[in-house]
Design an enzyme around this catalytic site. Sequence first.
Site, PDB file in Angstrom:
ATOM      1  N   ASP A 137      39.724  14.540  17.265  1.00 18.75           N
ATOM      2  CA  ASP A 137      38.537  14.398  18.100  1.00 18.75           C
ATOM      3  C   ASP A 137      38.794  13.585  19.360  1.00 18.75           C
ATOM      4  O   ASP A 137      39.529  12.604  19.345  1.00 18.75           O
ATOM      5  CB  ASP A 137      37.410  13.745  17.292  1.00 18.75           C
ATOM      6  CG  ASP A 137      36.778  14.724  16.325  1.00 18.75           C
ATOM      7  OD1 ASP A 137      36.308  15.784  16.808  1.00 18.75           O
ATOM      8  OD2 ASP A 137      36.777  14.467  15.116  1.00 18.75           O
ATOM      9  N   GLU A 162      27.373  22.136  11.832  1.00 10.46           N
ATOM     10  CA  GLU A 162      28.449  21.350  11.237  1.00 10.46           C
ATOM     11  C   GLU A 162      27.992  19.907  11.151  1.00 10.46           C
ATOM     12  O   GLU A 162      27.605  19.327  12.166  1.00 10.46           O
ATOM     13  CB  GLU A 162      29.668  21.317  12.158  1.00 10.46           C
ATOM     14  CG  GLU A 162      30.504  22.537  12.249  1.00 10.46           C
ATOM     15  CD  GLU A 162      31.606  22.306  13.292  1.00 10.46           C
ATOM     16  OE1 GLU A 162      32.489  21.465  13.064  1.00 10.46           O
ATOM     17  OE2 GLU A 162      31.558  22.950  14.345  1.00 10.46           O
TER      18      GLU A 162
END
Lengths: 256, 409
Positions: free
Chosen positions: A61, A50
């Site tokens: 995140d 990714e």
Amino acid sequence: MTIVLEAYIREKREKKDILLMTHIVLGYPSMEASMEIVAQMVAAGVDLMELQIPFSEPMADGPVILKANQKALEAGVRVADCFKFAKEATKRFEIPFLFMTYTNILFKYGMEAFAGDMARAGIKGAIVPDLPPEEGDAYLNAMAEQGCHPVYIFSPTTTDERMELLSGKGSGLMYCMARKGVTGKETTFSHDLDTYLDRCKKATDLPLAVGFGVKDKEDVAYLKGKADIAVIGSQTIRIVNEQGIDAVGPFIRNLQ
Amino acid sequence: MDKRGYYGEFGGAFIPEILSATFDDLVAHFNGIKNDPLFWDSYVDLMSTYSCRATPLTYAENLTNHFGGAKIYIKREDLNHTGAHKANNVMGQGLLVKKMGKTRVIAETGAGQHGVATATMAAKFGFDCTIYMGEVDVKRQRPNVFWMEQMGATVIPVTDGTRILKDAINEAFRDWVTNMETTHYVLGTACGPHPFPEMVSYFQSIIGKEARKQILEREGKLPARVYACVGGGSNAMGIFSGFLPDAGVTCVGVEAAGRGLATGEHASRLCTDDASVGVAQGYKTFFLQDDDGQMKETHSIAAGLDYVGVSPILSQLHVEKKARFESATDEEVIAALKLTMQKEGIIPALESAHAFAGAFKEVGNLPPDQCIIINQSGRGDKDIFTVADAFDDPQWKAFIKEKAGDYRA
Ligand SMILES: Cc1ncc(COP(=O)(O)O)c(C=O)c1O
């Protein structure tokens, strides 16, 4: 076209108990370093990657990836640089690459232009955590048009019914969050996780990738037989922070 | 699988999968209270006993004479408990939290008014409370940090990003995706994913309902214009909602022009061409962002207006030209604040002073047989350090030095 990624995963799985997918933030600590990290990871046997296009508001995140996003942007990374990087990486390395980023990056670029440039750069699909299928019409159409995989996420709070919906919308693989919360925190690999992964398996025929808190050999071993792919995210960024780029290869080799 | 919460092309719910079920639950509970004929009365009862609603509509006679134009009325949200309109939204969401059976609340805050209101609500209803606040704002709104902590809240300074309101919102979301089973996120303005813009506006509509009734009682007619400052847009939505259907009333939102629109150091999203449509923090609206979609740094003397996005409902009103958007610079705001204190003995918050500054630019041009309403969204006590600096007050500086000396001893 849409089964390209799936077929790749199935084929690899015949030879390996579990595949490895890693996650890096493009431009952290620099674009050159990112390319070197990819090279080390591929050489060490990573099966998919990714590539995160940094965003100023990475809501899903945790601290490690958040800081990497900020540092990359401070260093001046632009979306165009990420496409250039992608083109070079897909040319140099055989493994499939996915983009990971947030909705606004695609929206500002234009959904069709983004999917088109993605396909031309050789990127196989995208993970966009703040773009649920309810908001995804334009995205899904653009991705389908280009034969790119929209990868959706299962979470432990996702109902069976919704899992089926997501499975129907997504392709390539399903990304299963091992726990609640943001990236980069500890995960306890336990019975609850097993029950949840059983639910995931029942809901979809797509290969399962499990991420969030997967950080060492034991975690990867635990997932064997329960998932197709183990996803290592924040931990490799931590390794880079603490031990430098050259520690990445040995770290990955030691996971399998 | 419905698209929800759209106002024209703005709004929506761009939420991570992990929060999907939480939002379904929230939407269901919010719809429940909206459709419960008894809920609104119980809410008004709470606000008229725990706070002092209806807040007064004050005729500002001296300011009116000073400008020689339309009559100036001030809607006094500064007299709401905790000193700002923020409590309207917070107490409403507090009642909802009780219905949902959650035990902990979290919130972002910029000016600290929303944080104080949330800490107050948590103390009253017995919830645990954590407040996220940008490090820059912790410094400039210190008195509110003190009060939040005294009421039992944990205040967490946010050191990531631009260290202001938007970064506090991101951190609150990061907390929520981990703790949603016990925790409700009390978003403080009419932004974020559906149902927040609608829900926050619903609770704040109490301002507009009261103001409409009060001005009709006082003047026997509607105001020519209604002014409100615009951060995320909750106080503006609150007062505008009482007048939007009336073609004769112009709703004017005043944004922060900071150091001047031309400098780029501002937080004006609707009255400039500097912002463009984007998706962040869970919703689609006008954002101050670059071509790649990265959010820009904003500036305002008022922490509560220092924000990159704006309510999707206001974006739609802007596009449809149903509301007008203007701006006021830091300097104009300080001048308006000074004038209001000296003429009326009223201290608006720096945020609210934007509405005053916006109104002062125009009111002299309106005939005396008309009237206007300025929404004073909050009181200025919290801004004592910032305002003292802006006035460069020597007595205050001497006092602070002496106080610091005492602590050192
Ligand atoms: C007194 C006051 N007015 C206005 C605002 C701006 O918020 P909104 O635009 O949601 O009313 C704030 C926000 O902190 C505030 O404290």
